[in-house]
Design an enzyme around this catalytic site. Structure first.
Site, PDB file in Angstrom:
ATOM      1  N   ASP A   1      -9.319  -9.697   9.214  1.00 40.26           N
ATOM      2  CA  ASP A   1      -8.787  -8.354   8.937  1.00 40.26           C
ATOM      3  C   ASP A   1      -9.775  -7.222   9.223  1.00 40.26           C
ATOM      4  OD1 ASP A   1      -6.561  -6.784   8.021  1.00 40.26           O
ATOM      5  OD2 ASP A   1      -7.590  -6.467   6.120  1.00 40.26           O
TER       6      ASP A   1
ATOM      7  N   TYR B   1      -1.228  -3.691  -7.090  1.00 43.34           N
ATOM      8  CA  TYR B   1      -1.037  -4.399  -5.820  1.00 43.34           C
ATOM      9  C   TYR B   1      -2.371  -4.487  -5.070  1.00 43.34           C
ATOM     10  CZ  TYR B   1      -0.185  -5.306  -0.970  1.00 43.34           C
ATOM     11  OH  TYR B   1      -0.279  -5.842   0.282  1.00 43.34           O
TER      12      TYR B   1
ATOM     13  N   ARG C   1       0.838  -1.190   0.000  1.00 45.90           N
ATOM     14  CA  ARG C   1       0.000   0.000   0.000  1.00 45.90           C
ATOM     15  C   ARG C   1       0.876   1.243   0.000  1.00 45.90           C
ATOM     16  NH1 ARG C   1      -1.844   0.690   4.361  1.00 45.90           N
ATOM     17  NH2 ARG C   1      -1.237  -1.129   5.559  1.00 45.90           N
TER      18      ARG C   1
ATOM     19  N   ARG D   1       1.873 -12.238  -0.791  1.00 45.03           N
ATOM     20  CA  ARG D   1       0.548 -12.523  -0.238  1.00 45.03           C
ATOM     21  C   ARG D   1      -0.070 -13.783  -0.830  1.00 45.03           C
ATOM     22  NH1 ARG D   1      -1.783  -8.612   3.507  1.00 45.03           N
ATOM     23  NH2 ARG D   1      -0.252  -6.935   3.572  1.00 45.03           N
TER      24      ARG D   1
ATOM     25  N   LYS E   1      -9.495  -2.377   1.776  1.00 44.03           N
ATOM     26  CA  LYS E   1      -9.133  -1.224   2.613  1.00 44.03           C
ATOM     27  C   LYS E   1      -9.918   0.028   2.228  1.00 44.03           C
ATOM     28  CE  LYS E   1      -5.987  -3.617   4.729  1.00 44.03           C
ATOM     29  NZ  LYS E   1      -6.214  -4.065   6.089  1.00 44.03           N
TER      30      LYS E   1
ATOM     31  N   SER F   1      -1.014  -3.534  10.615  1.00 45.55           N
ATOM     32  CA  SER F   1      -0.774  -4.498   9.539  1.00 45.55           C
ATOM     33  C   SER F   1       0.445  -5.371   9.829  1.00 45.55           C
ATOM     34  CB  SER F   1      -0.548  -3.753   8.227  1.00 45.55           C
ATOM     35  OG  SER F   1      -1.660  -2.940   7.959  1.00 45.55           O
TER      36      SER F   1
ATOM     37  N   HIS G   1     -10.478  -2.264  11.744  1.00 47.77           N
ATOM     38  CA  HIS G   1      -9.396  -3.126  11.232  1.00 47.77           C
ATOM     39  C   HIS G   1      -9.181  -4.256  12.248  1.00 47.77           C
ATOM     40  CE1 HIS G   1      -4.950  -3.143   9.631  1.00 47.77           C
ATOM     41  NE2 HIS G   1      -5.674  -4.042   9.031  1.00 47.77           N
TER      42      HIS G   1
ATOM     43  N   GLY H   1      -0.126 -20.274  19.196  1.00 53.39           N
ATOM     44  CA  GLY H   1      -1.208 -21.007  19.878  1.00 53.39           C
ATOM     45  C   GLY H   1      -1.292 -20.677  21.362  1.00 53.39           C
TER      46      GLY H   1
ATOM     47  N   CYS I   1       0.989  -7.736  12.011  1.00 48.13           N
ATOM     48  CA  CYS I   1       1.329  -7.999  13.412  1.00 48.13           C
ATOM     49  C   CYS I   1       0.707  -9.305  13.898  1.00 48.13           C
ATOM     50  CB  CYS I   1       0.834  -6.870  14.320  1.00 48.13           C
ATOM     51  SG  CYS I   1       1.874  -5.429  14.312  1.00 48.13           S
TER      52      CYS I   1
HETATM   53  C1  OXD Z   1      -2.936  -4.610   5.582  1.00 53.72           C
HETATM   54  C2  OXD Z   1      -3.578  -5.772   4.970  1.00 53.72           C
HETATM   55  O1  OXD Z   1      -2.026  -4.032   4.987  1.00 53.72           O
HETATM   56  O2  OXD Z   1      -4.452  -6.363   5.622  1.00 53.72           O
HETATM   57  O3  OXD Z   1      -3.355  -4.243   6.694  1.00 53.72           O
HETATM   58  O4  OXD Z   1      -3.273  -6.100   3.810  1.00 53.72           O
HETATM   59 MN    MN Z   2      -5.057  -5.329   7.358  1.00 54.05          MN
END
Ligand code: OXD
Ligand code: MN
Length: 600
Positions: A280, A200, A71, A377, A209, A251, A229, A503, A253
Site C-alpha cells: 500500500d 474505521y 474513509r 477488511r 494514511k 484504492s 501510495h 497472475g 484497484c
Molecule cells: C485505501 C486503503 O483506502 O489502503 O487506500 O485502505
Molecule cells: Mn491504500
C-alpha cells in the site's frame, strides 16, 4: 508509567491527558502479556469476537457501526497556516480555528475510559528511513490493529532517542462515533493528527494514511524524499537477480493482488518468483549509490476482503489464516470462521451478516444483499505472507527499477505503455484517473481524477507535489526508475474485460523489466512507448488473448486520446490552477507535446 525519558513525548502525552481526562492511562510496551490481556478484555466486553482458534488461531472479529465503514474524505482536513499550502485537492481550515473547534469535542472525551499510549515506528526499527509516531486512543481495537500494522511498543522509542522532537503526535478518540462530529485532521506544520468520532481503520490507525501518506508526503517534500501510495514488489529472474518495482493504483484497484502475484505456470517453470515488500505505501529516498530505495513503512496488510480468494490472491488469503483481525466481514456461525463475497460460492447458511443480523446466508445473498460490507477488511501481519520478501526488514530498503501507475479504465488507456522520460512519467502520474470504489464513501463507478493515486493523501499543495516529483527526477538523473502506466480493466464493446489480470499481470511486469534492461525495443506512439507485436508473452493464454484482442488492448485511439488530453487540460486549468494549484510549466509542455503528436 511512561516508557520514555523523552521530555517532548511526555509533555505532549500529559497535555493529551489533561485534555481528554481518561480514567486510566496505559502505555503500550508491545509485550505478549499486555496484548493477550487486551485481547481478553476486548473479547469480554464484546468489542471483539473470538473466531475459531483451531482453524484461525489468534484471529479476532470486529464490527464497526454501519455509518463508519470507510474513509471520509469530505471530513478529512489539511490544516496549514496558509490555505494555498493545502491546495485544491484538500479540505482546509486554519489550524487555530480547527483546534478551537475540536478542543471542546476532545475535552473530557475519555472520562471513564482508558487512554492507551502507543509508541510505534513506521519502517523497520533502526532504518534511516523510518519515523516514529505516538498515538493516544481510547480504543483497544486500534491498539490491536496498530500492533499488526506497525512496529509497536517500547522499541519504537529507541529510534526517537531521548531528545528528538521528530515524532508524529496522533490523537484519536472514538468519542460517540457520531458521523456529524467525525473529523480526520492533519496539522502538517505541527507534526500532529487529530481524529475523532470514527472507529474505521483508515480513519483511526493513524500511522497509515494520516501519517505515512499525508504527513509523510509533506515531510518528504521538505526533507527530499517521497511518500507514495504504492505497493513494492520484487521479481526474481531465473538468473537469481531481483528487480524491484513500485506501483500506484487508486484504492481497491488490486494493489494487494499485484503485490502478491503468483506467476503463471510457464514463468514458474522458468524460475521466476515474485516477492512482496509492501502492498500500500512506499517511502523512497535516494541511496548513496544514487539509486532510489524504497521501504514499506507498514508491518501488515489492511486489505479489502471481498473478492479475495485462493485464485485471485492465494497469498493474501494465506496471510489471514492466523493472528488476523477481520472487520465487517460475515461470520459462519457453524464453525466461527469468516466469509465474504467472492471467497467461494458457498455463503454459510447459518451466518451473521456484517451489521450483526443472523441470516440464512444463501437466501440473503440470493436476494442480492451482501453478507460482508464491500469495504470489509482483514488486518494481517506481513510475516504471514508466504511470498514476503527476504528484504522486508532491510533498513536500507530495496532499489527501484520501475514505477507503475494505473487505474480502472474501461476504455482509452492501453494495457501498458512507457513514458518518454521522468517528466512525462510525472505527467502520467498526474493524469491517473479511475472509476471510484467502495474504499471511500460516495458513489461507486464514477470516473475521477486521482493524481498518483494520492488525491486523498497528498498532505500539501498538489502543484508543489508535482514539482517535488520533477525535483526528485532531476536529482536522480540517469538513476531514475523508468515510469510506466498499466490498465488491467480495459473492456470490449460488450463490457467484458479484455485482459485476464491477476497472475497474468506477470506478463506485463516481464515486459516492463525487459524495457528497464534495454532487452526489448518498443513502438513509439503519440502517448508513449507501446510493446511491439508479440513482445507481451501470451504463452498459455493464446486462446483468451488472441492477436486481435492484444491489438485492442494496446490500441491508442486518436479520438479518445484527443478527448483525454483535452480533459487533462481542463483538469489542470479548472480544477487545479484555478483553485490555487501551481502547475509546473514542464507538465504543460508534456500536454502540448502529446497534443501535437496526436494532431500529426
Ligand atoms: C485505501 C486503503 O483506502 O489502503 O487506500 O485502505
Ligand atoms: Mn491504500
Amino acid at each position: 508509567m511512561s516508557l520514555t525519558q523523552n521530555p517532548n513525548v511526555n509533555k505532549w502525552v500529559d497535555e493529551m491527558i489533561a485534555l481528554t481526562k481518561p480514567e486510566k492511562v496505559v502505555w503500550i510496551d508491545g509485550s505478549e502479556e499486555q496484548l493477550a490481556a487486551l485481547k481478553a478484555e476486548a473479547i469480554a466486553t464484546g468489542e471483539m469476537i473470538e473466531l475459531n482458534q483451531e482453524k484461525l488461531p489468534g484471529c479476532l472479529y470486529h464490527r464497526t457501526q454501519p455509518n463508519d465503514v470507510a474513509r471520509v474524505e469530505d471530513r478529512t482536513f489539511i490544516c496549514t497556516k496558509k490555505k494555498e499550502d493545502a491546495g485544491p485537492t484538500n479540505n482546509w481550515m486554519d489550524p487555530q480555528e480547527m483546534y478551537a473547534k475540536l478542543t471542546p469535542m476532545y475535552d473530557g472525551v475519555m472520562k471513564g475510559r482508558t487512554m492507551y499510549v502507543i509508541p510505534y515506528s513506521m519502517g523497520p526499527i533502526g532504518s534511516p528511513l523510518a519515523k516514529v509516531g505516538v498515538e493516544v486512543t481510547d480504543s483497544i481495537y486500534v491498539v490491536l490493529n496498530m500492533d499488526i500494522m506497525t512496529r509497536m511498543g517500547k522499541a519504537a522509542f529507541e529510534n526517537l532517542g531521548d531528545t528528538s522532537d521528530d515524532f508524529v503526535r496522533c490523537l484519536h478518540s472514538k468519542a460517540d462515533v457520531d458521523p456529524e462530529g467525525r473529523y480526520i485532521v492533519q496539522f502538517p506544520e505541527d507534526n500532529a493528527i487529530w481524529s475523532i468520532n470514527s472507529a474505521y481503520g483508515g480513519n483511526v490507525l493513524l500511522g497509515k494514511k494520516c501519517f505515512a501518506l499525508r504527513i509523510a508526503s509533506y515531510q518528504g517534500k521538505n526533507e527530499g524524499w517521497m511518500a507514495e501510495h504504492m505497493l513494492i514488489l520484487g521479481v526474481k529472474k531465473p538468473n537469481g537477480e531481483v528487480k524491484y518495482i513500485t506501483a500506484a493504483f487508486p484504492s481497491a484497484c488490486g494493489k494487494t493482488n499485484l503485490a502478491m502475484l503468483i506467476p503463471p505456470e510457464g514463468y514458474k517453470k522458468d524460475g521466476y518468483e515474485v516477492f512482496t515488500v509492501g502492498d500500500d505505501i512506499a517511502w523512497m529516498k535516494q541511496g548513496e549509490d544514487g539509486r532510489l530505495y524504497a521501504i514499506n513503512p507498514e508491518n501488515g496488510f489492511f486489505g479489502v476482503a471481498p473478492g479475495t480468494n485462493a485464485k485471485s490472491n492465494y497469498n493474501a488469503l494465506a496471510s489471514t489464516m492466523k493472528n488476523t483481525i477481520f472487520t465487517n466481514v460475515a461470520i459462519n456461525n457453524d464453525d466461527m470462521t469468516v466469509w465474504w463475497e467472492g471467497l467461494d460460492k458457498n455463503p454459510p447458511e447459518n451466518a451473521t451478516e456484517w451489521k450483526g443480523a443472523k441470516v440464512n446466508g444463501k437466501e440473503f445473498t440470493a436476494s442480492g444483499e451482501k453478507l460482508a460490507h464491500p469495504n470489509s477488511r482483514f488486518t494481517a501481519p506481513a510475516i504471514n505472507c508466504p511470498c514476503i520478501s527476504p528484504e522486508f526488514n532491510n533498513p536500507a530498503g530495496v532499489p527501484i527499477s520501475a514505477i507503475i501507475f494505473g487505474g480502472r479504465r474501461a476504455s482509452t488507456t492501453p494495457l501498458v505503455y512507457q513514458s518518454f522520460d521522468w517528466t512525462h512519467g510525472t505527467y502520467i502520474g498526474s493524469a491517473v484517473s479511475s472509476e471510484t470504489t467502495a474504499a471511500a464513501t460516495g458513489a461507486v463507478g464514477v470516473l475521477r481524477h486521482d493524481p498518483m493515486a494520492m488525491k486523498p493523501f497528498i498532505g500539501y499543495n498538489v502543484g508543489d507535489y508535482w514539482q517535488h516529483w520533477l525535483d526528485m527526477g532531476a536529482k536522480l538523473g540517469e538513476n531514475a526508475p523508468k515510469i510506466f502506466n498499466v490498465n488491467w480493466f480495459k473492456k470490449d464493446e460488450d463490457g467484458n474485460f479484455l485482459w485476464p489480470g491477476f497472475g497474468d499481470n506477470m506478463r506485463v511486469l516481464d515486459w516492463i523489466i525487459k524495457r528497464c534492461e534495454d532487452e526489448v525495443d518498443a513502438d513509439e506512439t503519440a502517448i508513449g512507448y507501446i510493446p511491439k507485436k508479440g513482445d507481451i508473452n501470451v504463452e498459455g493464454i493464446e486462446d483468451e488473448v488472441t492477436p486481435e484482442i492484444m491489438d485492442k488492448l494496446l490500441d491508442v485511439d486518436k479520438d479518445l486520446w484527443t478527448k483525454e488530453i483535452a480533459e487533462m487540460r481542463r483538469y489542470y486549468n479548472d480544477d487545479i490552477a484555478a483553485n490555487g494549484g501551481k502547475i509546473p510549466a514542464e507538465l504543460y509542455e508534456v500536454l502540448d507535446k502529446i497534443e501535437a503528436n496526436l494532431a500529426k
